[in-house]
Design a protein around this motif. Structure first.
Motif, mmCIF file in Angstrom:
data_model
loop_
_atom_site.group_PDB
_atom_site.id
_atom_site.type_symbol
_atom_site.label_atom_id
_atom_site.label_comp_id
_atom_site.label_asym_id
_atom_site.label_seq_id
_atom_site.Cartn_x
_atom_site.Cartn_y
_atom_site.Cartn_z
ATOM 1 N N PHE A 56 33.047 -17.174 -15.354
ATOM 2 C CA PHE A 56 32.746 -18.160 -14.317
ATOM 3 C C PHE A 56 32.111 -17.474 -13.107
ATOM 4 C CE2 PHE A 56 33.625 -21.118 -10.888
ATOM 5 C CZ PHE A 56 33.328 -22.320 -11.474
ATOM 6 N N ARG A 57 32.645 -16.303 -12.728
ATOM 7 C CA ARG A 57 32.089 -15.574 -11.580
ATOM 8 C C ARG A 57 30.710 -15.003 -11.885
ATOM 9 N NH1 ARG A 57 36.745 -12.120 -11.151
ATOM 10 N NH2 ARG A 57 38.419 -13.581 -10.875
ATOM 11 N N VAL A 58 30.446 -14.682 -13.139
ATOM 12 C CA VAL A 58 29.132 -14.166 -13.528
ATOM 13 C C VAL A 58 28.091 -15.275 -13.480
ATOM 14 C CG1 VAL A 58 27.841 -13.324 -15.540
ATOM 15 C CG2 VAL A 58 29.967 -12.226 -14.886
ATOM 16 N N MET A 59 28.501 -16.495 -13.796
ATOM 17 C CA MET A 59 27.541 -17.604 -13.854
ATOM 18 C C MET A 59 26.971 -17.962 -12.494
ATOM 19 S SD MET A 59 26.841 -18.321 -16.841
ATOM 20 C CE MET A 59 25.697 -19.571 -16.366
ATOM 21 N N PRO B 262 25.913 -16.083 -9.720
ATOM 22 C CA PRO B 262 24.630 -15.437 -9.409
ATOM 23 C C PRO B 262 23.574 -15.637 -10.496
ATOM 24 C CG PRO B 262 26.345 -13.790 -9.770
ATOM 25 C CD PRO B 262 26.997 -15.121 -9.822
ATOM 26 N N LEU B 263 24.021 -15.834 -11.738
ATOM 27 C CA LEU B 263 23.059 -16.061 -12.817
ATOM 28 C C LEU B 263 22.322 -17.383 -12.602
ATOM 29 C CD1 LEU B 263 22.087 -14.656 -15.355
ATOM 30 C CD2 LEU B 263 23.780 -15.935 -16.634
ATOM 31 N N ILE B 264 23.041 -18.411 -12.188
ATOM 32 C CA ILE B 264 22.401 -19.699 -11.898
ATOM 33 C C ILE B 264 21.479 -19.569 -10.684
ATOM 34 C CG2 ILE B 264 22.851 -22.040 -11.058
ATOM 35 C CD1 ILE B 264 25.367 -22.018 -12.818
ATOM 36 N N LEU C 232 18.629 -25.305 -16.396
ATOM 37 C CA LEU C 232 19.611 -25.891 -17.304
ATOM 38 C C LEU C 232 20.776 -26.492 -16.535
ATOM 39 C CD1 LEU C 232 19.823 -26.245 -20.298
ATOM 40 C CD2 LEU C 232 21.102 -24.127 -20.422
ATOM 41 N N HIS C 233 21.216 -25.818 -15.477
ATOM 42 C CA HIS C 233 22.291 -26.346 -14.623
ATOM 43 C C HIS C 233 21.850 -27.640 -13.939
ATOM 44 C CE1 HIS C 233 25.738 -26.373 -11.969
ATOM 45 N NE2 HIS C 233 24.948 -26.339 -10.916
ATOM 46 N N GLU C 234 20.631 -27.661 -13.437
ATOM 47 C CA GLU C 234 20.107 -28.882 -12.810
ATOM 48 C C GLU C 234 20.010 -30.016 -13.829
ATOM 49 O OE1 GLU C 234 16.384 -27.944 -10.995
ATOM 50 O OE2 GLU C 234 17.300 -26.551 -9.551
ATOM 51 N N CYS D 120 28.841 -21.137 -19.295
ATOM 52 C CA CYS D 120 29.603 -19.941 -19.681
ATOM 53 C C CYS D 120 29.643 -19.817 -21.203
ATOM 54 C CB CYS D 120 31.031 -20.008 -19.135
ATOM 55 S SG CYS D 120 31.165 -19.748 -17.372
ATOM 56 N N GLY D 121 29.904 -20.915 -21.872
ATOM 57 C CA GLY D 121 29.896 -20.899 -23.334
ATOM 58 C C GLY D 121 28.524 -20.573 -23.882
ATOM 59 N N LYS D 122 27.500 -21.102 -23.237
ATOM 60 C CA LYS D 122 26.121 -20.835 -23.668
ATOM 61 C C LYS D 122 25.795 -19.357 -23.493
ATOM 62 C CE LYS D 122 21.851 -23.113 -23.963
ATOM 63 N NZ LYS D 122 22.047 -23.402 -25.347
ATOM 64 N N LEU D 123 26.257 -18.761 -22.392
ATOM 65 C CA LEU D 123 26.020 -17.337 -22.158
ATOM 66 C C LEU D 123 26.677 -16.491 -23.246
ATOM 67 C CD1 LEU D 123 24.940 -15.069 -20.330
ATOM 68 C CD2 LEU D 123 27.121 -15.158 -19.121
#
Length: 95
Positions: free
Chosen positions: A22-25, A27-29, A38-40, A60-63
């Protein structure tokens, strides 16, 4: 199909790994164009839009799936290919 999925994430598995993902996502977003789009898309799609946290959990699952594929197939990550799969499915459902 007819399956009605859960509205919340299960608490099974490694909670530190889930928290780290979750914390990695975040800055990735913020810095990766493909994950930002994809988030938008997940938060603004007309049918079944997700809340922001729900979208992050899905990403997160996609990553994890992407990392597994990169390691097993030994191919570089291609953001455009990832986006192509998502938007061709949504266009097919709209028609």
């Amino acid at each position: 199909g007819q399956h009605k999925g859960q509205k919340r994430i299960s608490k099974r598995g490694r909670k530190r790994l889930r928290a780290l993902l979750f914390r990695v996502m975040m800055p990735l977003i913020r810095h990766n164009e493909a994950f930002r789009k994809l988030h938008e898309y997940y938060t603004t799609r007309p049918v079944n839009p997700l809340r922001k946290k729900q979208s992050i959990v899905v990403l997160c699952g996609k990553l994890l799936k992407i990392l597994y594929a990169v390691c097993t197939k030994r191919q570089a990550f291609d953001g455009e290919r990832m986006m192509q799969d998502i938007f061709t499915q949504s266009q097919a459902q709209a028609a």
